[in-house]
Design a protein around this motif. Structure first.
Motif, PDB file in Angstrom:
ATOM      1  N   ASN A  62      32.406  43.637  28.830  1.00 31.49           N
ATOM      2  CA  ASN A  62      32.241  44.413  27.882  1.00 31.49           C
ATOM      3  C   ASN A  62      30.783  44.966  27.958  1.00 31.49           C
ATOM      4  O   ASN A  62      30.839  46.324  27.114  1.00 31.49           O
ATOM      5  CB  ASN A  62      32.020  43.985  26.233  1.00 31.49           C
ATOM      6  N   TYR A 142      35.248  40.991  36.947  1.00 26.89           N
ATOM      7  CA  TYR A 142      35.254  42.369  36.396  1.00 26.89           C
ATOM      8  C   TYR A 142      35.894  43.227  37.376  1.00 26.89           C
ATOM      9  O   TYR A 142      35.376  44.367  37.549  1.00 26.89           O
ATOM     10  CB  TYR A 142      33.524  42.255  35.946  1.00 26.89           C
ATOM     11  N   SER A 166      41.618  37.256  33.740  1.00 23.51           N
ATOM     12  CA  SER A 166      41.416  37.907  32.776  1.00 23.51           C
ATOM     13  C   SER A 166      40.912  37.505  31.521  1.00 23.51           C
ATOM     14  O   SER A 166      41.280  36.483  31.384  1.00 23.51           O
ATOM     15  CB  SER A 166      42.610  38.604  32.532  1.00 23.51           C
ATOM     16  N   GLU A 169      42.031  39.219  25.913  1.00 21.33           N
ATOM     17  CA  GLU A 169      42.005  40.885  25.405  1.00 21.33           C
ATOM     18  C   GLU A 169      42.809  40.864  25.650  1.00 21.33           C
ATOM     19  O   GLU A 169      43.771  42.248  26.145  1.00 21.33           O
ATOM     20  CB  GLU A 169      40.412  41.435  24.893  1.00 21.33           C
ATOM     21  N   ALA A 170      42.633  41.143  27.993  1.00 19.75           N
ATOM     22  CA  ALA A 170      42.900  42.332  28.468  1.00 19.75           C
ATOM     23  C   ALA A 170      44.200  41.011  28.758  1.00 19.75           C
ATOM     24  O   ALA A 170      45.309  42.407  28.384  1.00 19.75           O
ATOM     25  CB  ALA A 170      42.418  41.594  29.648  1.00 19.75           C
ATOM     26  N   ALA A 185      45.129  47.429  32.579  1.00 23.15           N
ATOM     27  CA  ALA A 185      43.797  47.447  32.162  1.00 23.15           C
ATOM     28  C   ALA A 185      43.745  49.452  31.392  1.00 23.15           C
ATOM     29  O   ALA A 185      42.427  49.511  31.481  1.00 23.15           O
ATOM     30  CB  ALA A 185      43.190  47.593  33.930  1.00 23.15           C
ATOM     31  N   GLY A 188      44.260  50.705  25.759  1.00 17.27           N
ATOM     32  CA  GLY A 188      43.016  49.585  24.604  1.00 17.27           C
ATOM     33  C   GLY A 188      43.295  49.673  23.454  1.00 17.27           C
ATOM     34  O   GLY A 188      44.768  50.334  23.286  1.00 17.27           O
ATOM     35  N   PRO A 413      37.357  46.021  28.101  1.00 18.17           N
ATOM     36  CA  PRO A 413      39.118  46.203  28.098  1.00 18.17           C
ATOM     37  C   PRO A 413      39.820  46.726  26.373  1.00 18.17           C
ATOM     38  O   PRO A 413      41.337  47.084  26.673  1.00 18.17           O
ATOM     39  CB  PRO A 413      39.310  43.830  28.401  1.00 18.17           C
ATOM     40  N   THR A 414      38.743  46.057  25.798  1.00 18.66           N
ATOM     41  CA  THR A 414      39.376  46.225  24.494  1.00 18.66           C
ATOM     42  C   THR A 414      38.980  47.781  23.723  1.00 18.66           C
ATOM     43  O   THR A 414      40.156  48.708  23.166  1.00 18.66           O
ATOM     44  CB  THR A 414      38.938  45.513  22.835  1.00 18.66           C
TER      45      THR A 414
END
Ligand code: SF4
Length: 557
Positions: A62, A142, A166, A169-170, A185, A188, A413-414
């Motif tokens: 993040n 990452y 991953s 969330e991913a 990737a 979002g 990721p989000t």
């Protein structure tokens, strides 16, 4: 006067009892403890001016913005950065105490080979030999950062493969990749514009995505309102903190998410509550009710409630394809307030969780979570800054820790919008520490080093002249005079933020309700069970002893 033995005993007993009721022993104890802290051989913090540096947390993908207070070259405290466009000043408990990790007793400082002391030279010889004997796999936690490019280049040259671990969330975005062809990737959640979120167990208020992103929206648009502008409907078997704070909560049977998503979809189609006309799930409403634990009436009410305040998006806690299909029916894919494409450059990668057959060696970067165990018999070279004690590795290789290496921070990721930042090396790494990128660079000196890759990325941003640079002030990239200036700003804590993409570019076509099996990944990376490899003392207080984040045992209690 004759003093008898009896008199002495009485006097002694009286004195002992009296001491307890006087402040003398306690004062003495206090003074001793103060004096013993001031001997000259006891290490003292250096008294120097406090220097504040801008940087980013690198403990998870993040990349929250941080202000690091430094004294004599050592970090003594961290705080969030309000101007960061995604994290908005928030940090999780681990980030707040990350500066203490530098002195953590489980810090790795020497090379270990199958539990015995070894050396970097021996590790290099062993890895170089493995490269000549068969394919190698490089595992990254990452994807998208500068070292990832180096890992990919190495794997390609060695005819090996590059794999990615991953986070949940991913993984929740992978069904859309299958249906649209756009890498997960590159996707979002457009949370800024959503008005109803249906969370199937995603811990949105417990630690999901970038901590400041959702909590800020929650504070601004939901807290304290009986009918909030941002509605959160939490569907979950247990009363988690997110469920306790949600606008509505539905308690279902454990594992009932797939059936409930199908039941909601059936109601949406039968009652024509959405524009989509299919595909219809094969499960009947009665079956959905039986498997999810809600009544058929409750499922109907829930479906009507969900569409009551659009835009609406469903968020899964894993790669459940039924919940993704529900989003397709809701029209939440490729639309404002839903799942959007944020990047045109992101790539898809092979997952590291599957069986790694016919492989000679596996190299695991320090960015990979400590509880990841590769499914292979190959020789494992594992980089880590701290010894979490749980992973399988033939070689345990000490890597730079928090703020000890130059790295870049690609988009979280989000996030629905692209960002780019650089975390400079603020602290000198201890001797005997090496990153996976440095290690591979020694095996193959032709690889482009991380700092050059970062510079090339800055040049690309400068040439594109798009987006803005967010620091105390926001500056369009087009107004920055040179690439050197841009890179300099990024290296001291500024964040590049791209332009929002047009949401309509993402299209998912579903001809039938998904039956595909879920990924083979065990729920090792689920946020509900996620454990940091080691915790700094302050985070232990904030995180464990205070039970700010509940573990699975507590959840299920
Ligand atoms: S979520 Fe926590 S660990 Fe991850 S980058 Fe932010 S502060 Fe660091």
């Amino acid at each position: 006067m004759k003093i008898t033995r009896r008199d002495l005993l009485v006097w002694g007993a009286g004195a002992t009892a009296g001491l307890v009721f006087t402040p003398v022993p306690w004062k003495l104890l206090s003074d001793v403890s103060i004096w013993t802290q001031n001997w000259r051989w006891i290490p003292q913090p250096t008294h120097r001016p406090v220097d504040v540096k801008g940087s980013f947390c690198t403990l998870c993908p993040n990349g929250c913005g941080m202000r690091v207070r430094m004294v004599a070259g050592w970090p003594v405290g961290v705080a969030g950065v309000r101007s960061h466009p995604i994290s908005r000043g928030a940090l999780c408990p681990l980030g707040f105490a990350a500066h203490q990790l530098i002195w953590h007793p489980q810090r790795l400082r020497t090379v270990r080979h199958r539990g015995s002391a070894s050396s970097w030279d021996e590790a290099h010889v062993a890895f170089a030999k493995a490269c000549t004997e068969g394919p190698v796999v490089i595992v990254d936690g990452y994807p998208g950062h500068a070292a990832s490019s180096l890992f990919e280049a190495f794997a390609e040259k060695q005819r090996g493969s590059y794999r990615v671990v991953s986070g949940p969330e991913a993984q929740a975005l992978t069904p859309y990749e299958t249906w649209s062809g756009v890498p997960a990737a590159a996707l979002g959640y457009d949370l800024e514009n959503v008005r109803t979120i249906v969370s199937f167990g995603a811990p949105l208020l417990d630690g999901w995505g970038t901590p400041g992103q959702f909590t800020r929206l929650w504070a601004e648009r939901a807290v304290g309102s009986a009918d909030p502008d941002l509605r959160l409907i939490q569907i979950e078997p247990s009363l988690s903190r997110t469920a306790a704070r949600a606008w509505q909560r539905s308690a279902i049977h454990p594992g009932g998410e797939t059936a409930l998503a199908a039941g909601i979809a059936r109601v949406l189609l039968e009652e024509q509550l959405v524009q989509a006309r299919g595909p219809m799930p094969p499960l009947t409403l009665a079956q959905s009710a039986e498997q999810s634990g809600l009544s058929t009436d409750a499922i109907r009410d829930l479906a009507r409630l969900i569409v009551g305040r659009p835009p609406v998006v469903a968020i899964a806690s894993d790669d459940n394809p039924s919940i993704a299909a529900l989003n397709v029916l809701l029209g939440a894919v490729g639309t404002r307030g839903g799942i959007v494409q944020k990047s045109k450059h992101a790539k898809s990668h092979l997952p590291a969780e599957s069986e790694l057959d016919s492989v000679r060696a596996v190299l695991i970067d320090s960015s990979v979570p400590g509880d990841f165990v590769p499914r292979t018999d190959a020789e494992v070279f594992r980089f880590a800054a701290w010894d979490g004690g749980s992973s399988k590795a033939d070689w345990l290789l000490p890597a730079p820790g928090f703020l000890e290496e130059l790295t870049d921070i690609p988009t979280a990721p989000t996030s629905a919008i692209e960002t780019y930042a650089i975390a400079s090396s603020l602290v000198k790494a201890p001797p005997g520490v090496q990153s996976a990128a440095q290690f591979l660079g020694r095996v193959d000196p032709d690889l482009t080093p991380v700092d050059k890759i970062i510079h090339t990325r800055c040049e690309a941003l400068f040439r594109a002249r798009a987006g803005t640079l967010c620091a105390q002030e926001t500056t369009p990239v087009a107004m920055i005079p040179s690439v050197e200036k841009l890179e300099e700003q990024l290296r001291i804590g500024a964040v590049w933020m791209g332009e929002p993409q047009h949401p309509g570019g993402l299209r998912c076509k579903l001809s039938e309700w998904p039956q595909a099996p879920r990924s083979e990944c065990p729920p090792c990376n689920s946020l509900g069970t996620w454990q940091a490899p080691v915790l700094p003392p302050l985070a232990s207080k904030l995180y464990q002893e205070s039970s700010l984040r509940e573990g699975p045992e507590r959840r299920n209690a």
